[in-house]
Motif scaffolding. Sequence first.
Motif, PDB file in Angstrom:
ATOM      1  N   MET A  44       0.839  -1.198   0.000  1.00  0.00           N
ATOM      2  CA  MET A  44       0.000   0.000   0.000  1.00  0.00           C
ATOM      3  C   MET A  44       0.877   1.252   0.000  1.00  0.00           C
ATOM      4  SD  MET A  44      -2.459   1.451   3.060  1.00  0.00           S
ATOM      5  CE  MET A  44      -0.970   1.871   4.015  1.00  0.00           C
ATOM      6  N   ARG A  47       2.473   2.199  -3.273  1.00  0.00           N
ATOM      7  CA  ARG A  47       1.569   2.907  -4.192  1.00  0.00           C
ATOM      8  C   ARG A  47       1.575   4.403  -3.888  1.00  0.00           C
ATOM      9  NH1 ARG A  47      -3.740   0.041  -2.863  1.00  0.00           N
ATOM     10  NH2 ARG A  47      -4.614   1.725  -4.149  1.00  0.00           N
ATOM     11  N   GLU A  52       0.248   7.750  -5.865  1.00  0.00           N
ATOM     12  CA  GLU A  52      -1.181   7.692  -5.584  1.00  0.00           C
ATOM     13  C   GLU A  52      -1.508   8.581  -4.380  1.00  0.00           C
ATOM     14  OE1 GLU A  52      -3.103   3.906  -5.550  1.00  0.00           O
ATOM     15  OE2 GLU A  52      -1.831   3.096  -7.145  1.00  0.00           O
ATOM     16  N   THR A  56      -6.630   8.765   0.097  1.00  0.00           N
ATOM     17  CA  THR A  56      -7.496   7.846  -0.641  1.00  0.00           C
ATOM     18  C   THR A  56      -6.947   6.429  -0.623  1.00  0.00           C
ATOM     19  OG1 THR A  56      -8.264   9.629  -2.080  1.00  0.00           O
ATOM     20  CG2 THR A  56      -8.558   7.382  -2.870  1.00  0.00           C
ATOM     21  N   THR A  57      -5.655   6.287  -0.802  1.00  0.00           N
ATOM     22  CA  THR A  57      -5.041   4.962  -0.827  1.00  0.00           C
ATOM     23  C   THR A  57      -5.189   4.265   0.513  1.00  0.00           C
ATOM     24  OG1 THR A  57      -3.456   5.705  -2.501  1.00  0.00           O
ATOM     25  CG2 THR A  57      -2.908   3.699  -1.285  1.00  0.00           C
ATOM     26  N   GLU A  59      -7.447   4.995   2.905  1.00  0.00           N
ATOM     27  CA  GLU A  59      -8.874   4.765   3.137  1.00  0.00           C
ATOM     28  C   GLU A  59      -9.379   3.558   2.355  1.00  0.00           C
ATOM     29  OE1 GLU A  59     -10.740   8.463   2.210  1.00  0.00           O
ATOM     30  OE2 GLU A  59     -10.506   9.250   4.258  1.00  0.00           O
ATOM     31  N   ASP A  60      -8.957   3.416   1.116  1.00  0.00           N
ATOM     32  CA  ASP A  60      -9.374   2.274   0.308  1.00  0.00           C
ATOM     33  C   ASP A  60      -8.877   0.970   0.915  1.00  0.00           C
ATOM     34  OD1 ASP A  60     -10.620   3.999  -1.418  1.00  0.00           O
ATOM     35  OD2 ASP A  60      -9.144   3.807  -3.033  1.00  0.00           O
ATOM     36  N   CYS A  61      -7.644   0.978   1.399  1.00  0.00           N
ATOM     37  CA  CYS A  61      -7.088  -0.223   2.024  1.00  0.00           C
ATOM     38  C   CYS A  61      -7.863  -0.558   3.301  1.00  0.00           C
ATOM     39  CB  CYS A  61      -5.611  -0.009   2.321  1.00  0.00           C
ATOM     40  SG  CYS A  61      -4.771  -1.460   3.004  1.00  0.00           S
ATOM     41  N   ALA A  63     -10.978   0.220   3.976  1.00  0.00           N
ATOM     42  CA  ALA A  63     -12.312  -0.251   3.599  1.00  0.00           C
ATOM     43  C   ALA A  63     -12.279  -1.694   3.112  1.00  0.00           C
ATOM     44  CB  ALA A  63     -12.893   0.654   2.522  1.00  0.00           C
ATOM     45  N   ALA A  64     -11.189  -2.081   2.464  1.00  0.00           N
ATOM     46  CA  ALA A  64     -11.060  -3.439   1.947  1.00  0.00           C
ATOM     47  C   ALA A  64     -10.704  -4.446   3.033  1.00  0.00           C
ATOM     48  CB  ALA A  64     -10.005  -3.468   0.842  1.00  0.00           C
TER      49      ALA A  64
END
Length: 205
Positions: A44, A47, A52, A56-57, A59-61, A63-64
């Motif tokens: 992560m 990235r 990136e 956002t990066t 937060e996306d991680c 959430a996943a």
Amino acid sequence: MGIEAVIFDIGNVLIRWQPELYYDAVIGEDRRRAMFEAVDLHAMNERIDAGEDFRTTVEDCAAANPAFASEIMHWHDNWVQLAAPAIDGSVTLLRALRERDVPVFFLSNIGEGPLRQGQEIYPFLAEYDRAYISGAMKAIKPFEDIYRMVEDDCGLAPETLLFADDRADNIATAAARGWQTHLFTTPEGWAACLAAHGLLPEDIL
């Protein structure tokens, strides 16, 4: 031909970068081990290093990976605690070089967002003549592109650049391009290298 610029990596040269130690202190080693086994947080971060968006990066991680979502968000929300403490001896060397009018560059795999956070806490992260930041350049060490971009931008011959980094692969690429290099382990070792090049006195630390 003498050294015309000294180039510092940031992580593990100017500030400690060992996120596992932060998480061990905050959530305990067992929970940290479980999280790092389940989630590739270093991927992560790569990235982010490559350009990136920081928030956002992360937060996306998060959430996943809902089982570790709150802990993952520390990577963004508490980044200056993850990247701590400053390596004081290296900061002393950076400032001593600049006091002697030796150009100091940064060359680091770091995102623009983390660097901005770091500069709010660590003034020395804004004390440079040129900064080559992977997140802004969309190129990362140890691949050749970022080294070539440094050379093209600064206009200095490779053999006049002296580069300190804590990773052997990053050093190897620089050396293959003709840079002078130092594999960083301690500020004292880096000080000895700088003294050997006649850039700082031997007793600087």
